[in-house]
Every structure is written in structure tokens, then in C-alpha cells.
Design an enzyme around this catalytic site. Structure first.
Site, PDB file in Angstrom:
ATOM      1  N   LYS A  32       0.845  -1.200   0.000  1.00  0.00           N
ATOM      2  CA  LYS A  32       0.000   0.000   0.000  1.00  0.00           C
ATOM      3  C   LYS A  32       0.874   1.241   0.000  1.00  0.00           C
ATOM      4  CE  LYS A  32      -2.295   2.001   3.553  1.00  0.00           C
ATOM      5  NZ  LYS A  32      -2.459   3.465   3.477  1.00  0.00           N
ATOM      6  N   ASP A  64      -3.570   4.181  -2.084  1.00  0.00           N
ATOM      7  CA  ASP A  64      -4.492   4.745  -1.081  1.00  0.00           C
ATOM      8  C   ASP A  64      -4.484   6.268  -1.206  1.00  0.00           C
ATOM      9  OD1 ASP A  64      -6.195   4.986   1.059  1.00  0.00           O
ATOM     10  OD2 ASP A  64      -4.657   4.601   2.573  1.00  0.00           O
ATOM     11  N   LYS A  66      -7.369   8.187  -1.619  1.00  0.00           N
ATOM     12  CA  LYS A  66      -8.595   8.749  -1.024  1.00  0.00           C
ATOM     13  C   LYS A  66      -9.121   9.931  -1.853  1.00  0.00           C
ATOM     14  CE  LYS A  66      -7.617   7.278   3.744  1.00  0.00           C
ATOM     15  NZ  LYS A  66      -6.287   6.649   3.684  1.00  0.00           N
ATOM     16  N   ASP A  69     -13.542  14.643  -5.140  1.00  0.00           N
ATOM     17  CA  ASP A  69     -13.701  15.897  -5.892  1.00  0.00           C
ATOM     18  C   ASP A  69     -14.976  15.742  -6.721  1.00  0.00           C
ATOM     19  OD1 ASP A  69     -13.162  18.320  -7.432  1.00  0.00           O
ATOM     20  OD2 ASP A  69     -11.057  18.050  -6.917  1.00  0.00           O
ATOM     21  N   THR A 120     -11.067   7.076  10.526  1.00  0.00           N
ATOM     22  CA  THR A 120     -10.973   6.607  11.914  1.00  0.00           C
ATOM     23  C   THR A 120     -10.421   7.688  12.843  1.00  0.00           C
ATOM     24  OG1 THR A 120      -8.913   5.553  11.260  1.00  0.00           O
ATOM     25  CG2 THR A 120     -10.825   4.137  11.454  1.00  0.00           C
ATOM     26  N   ARG A 210       3.098   0.182  10.785  1.00  0.00           N
ATOM     27  CA  ARG A 210       4.186   0.241  11.759  1.00  0.00           C
ATOM     28  C   ARG A 210       4.551  -1.069  12.446  1.00  0.00           C
ATOM     29  NH1 ARG A 210       1.544   5.556  14.094  1.00  0.00           N
ATOM     30  NH2 ARG A 210      -0.208   4.371  13.251  1.00  0.00           N
TER      31      ARG A 210
END
Ligand code: C5P
Length: 229
Positions: A32, A64, A66, A69, A120, A210
Site C-alpha cells: 500500500k 491509497d 482517497k 472531488d 478513523t 508500523r
């Protein structure tokens, strides 16, 4: 089952991204790349990372970005990304039915377009301030319906929401961040679940950053998570 782990490569450094991907490639199902990397290096940087895996067959790419528009602009952006052949591409469900449908129509047929429902990082007070009084769970379920109605492949949601949305959308693809192996550092994620529990709840893709990228030995960390599934 194919390996559902997509490693989140969140760095602006091409050499670091290439080294990380080459190290973990045998133990993950995909890569990703998001806004931090893409804003620094664009499509050429994505190609450089994906070409440096050292595997006979390239891993799938999750872009990714996102996108959010007007429909015409999002469709144009999706067409511009098509040469990268992303396996998964994200847009914002809040862009509405027409924008979502335009993104789906503009994407290559092999690209799974999934929509972010409620970030989130937002809590119920943030939603109220934006004019959404029902809270995150209700809003996420509502936007999942809009997403499904526009013909998309699934949504991004927290591991705690996936079981409920999957019950209403059994063949949807549920992309789940906020995944942490037992005992690992939670960082800034608030609503976490172990990889095995998130899969059992219905996740189709586990986004893990991470716990792999910040480990002293990222390859070993990825291998251990894969073995736990
Ligand atoms: O390091 P960590 O495992 O928390 O990385 C999670 C990844 O998932 C990051 O790339 C983050 O941008 C992404 N993400 C998230 N929450 C969302 C959507 C994406 O954490 N709702």
C-alpha cells in the site's frame, strides 16, 4: 487463501520504500502506497518501488489516494492512474453516488475501487460539528450503502465495524486498518484488533504499517504476522 496482508509503506524516501518492499515481499500479499509517498514521487516513484521487489511475480499495488472531488475530476484522476494498474484504489464515499460511479467507470476492470466511509481519526463530536448527528457507526453504515449502490467493490472500515457492514453486504471487500498483533505498540490507532480477529470478523484486506515497518526486522515481523493467520 491468498495472503491478505498489505504492508503500508508510509515514507517519502524511495530508497527506503524499495528496500522495505524487497525485504517483506515474500511475506505479504500486497503493497500500500499512500499520499505521503505519492505526493513526493508520483506515478514514477510508485513504478520504481513496485519494480524493485526481487520476486518473480510483482505483488498487487494498493494506491491509497482517497480521491474526493467532483465526478469529472475524480474520473480524470482515476484514468491518469490506470497505467499503474492498481489492484485496489481508494476514494471518499462522501463524494456521493455520482462521484463514486464515475470512479468505478473510469477504473480498469481489474482494479477494485473501495470507498473510505468515516475516517478513523474522526469521533462523534467531529461528525456533529460537520452536521452529522448520528455518530460514526450509523454514518459508516449509511455510506457503505451509498458505496454499494454506486457499484463499488467495498469500503475501508475499522475492524470493529466490519462484522456489521459485512452482514449487510456479504460479497463486499472490507479493507481494514488499525490491525495490531497482540502485545505490539498501538501508536495513534485507537480501535485496534489482532490480525486473526480482524480476518475472522470479515476483513478481506489487512492494512498493516508500523508493526512491520517499525520492527527491528521487518521481514521477520511480516512473516510472524502471516504465520498467525
Ligand atoms: O502504521 P499503521 O498500521 O497504523 O498504518 C495504517 C495505515 O492505514 C496507514 O497507512 C494509514 O494511513 C491507513 N489508514 C488508517 N485508517 C483509515 C484509513 C487508512 O489508518 N481509516
Amino acid at each position: 487463501m491468498a495472503n491478505p496482508i498489505f504492508v503500508a509503506v508510509d515514507t517519502p524516501d524511495i530508497a527506503a520504500a524499495r528496500a522495505l518492499v524487497a525485504a517483506v515481499a515474500p511475506h505479504v500479499g500486497g503493497v500500500k502506497l499512500g499520499l505521503e509517498f505519492f505526493c513526493a514521487h508520483g506515478a514514477a516513484g510508485v513504478a520504481a518501488v513496485m519494480d524493485g521487489q526481487g520476486l518473480p511475480q510483482k505483488l498487487p499495488l494498493f494506491l491509497d489516494l482517497k480521491l474526493h472531488d467532483i465526478p469529472n475530476t475524480v474520473a480524470g484522476a482515476v484514468r491518469s492512474l490506470a497505467p499503474l494498474a492498481p489492484a485496489i484504489l481508494t476514494v471518499h464515499a462522501a463524494g456521493g453516488h455520482a462521484m463514486l460511479a464515475a470512479a468505478r467507470a473510469a477504473a480498469p476492470s481489474a482494479t477494485r475501487v473501495v470507498a473510505v466511509t468515516v475516517l478513523t481519526s474522526l469521533d462523534d463530536a467531529d461528525l456533529l460539528a460537520a452536521g452529522v448527528p448520528d455518530g460514526a457507526a450509523v454514518q459508516a453504515a449509511r455510506l457503505a450503502q451509498v458505496t454499494r449502490g454506486a457499484g463499488l467493490d467495498g469500503i475501508v472500515c475499522s475492524p470493529h465495524e466490519v462484522a456489521a457492514v459485512k452482514a449487510a453486504w456479504p460479497d463486499g471487500l472490507f479493507v481494514v486498518p488499525g490491525v495490531r498483533p497482540a502485545g505490539s505498540d498501538v501508536g495513534d490507532q485507537k480501535r485496534v484488533m489482532t490480525p486473526a480477529a480482524a480476518l475472522a470478523a470479515g476483513a478481506g484486506v489487512l492494512v498493516i504499517g508500523r508493526p512491520i515497518t517499525g520492527a527491528p526486522d521487518p521481514a521477520a515481523a511480516a512473516a510472524a504476522i502471516a504465520a498467525s493467520l
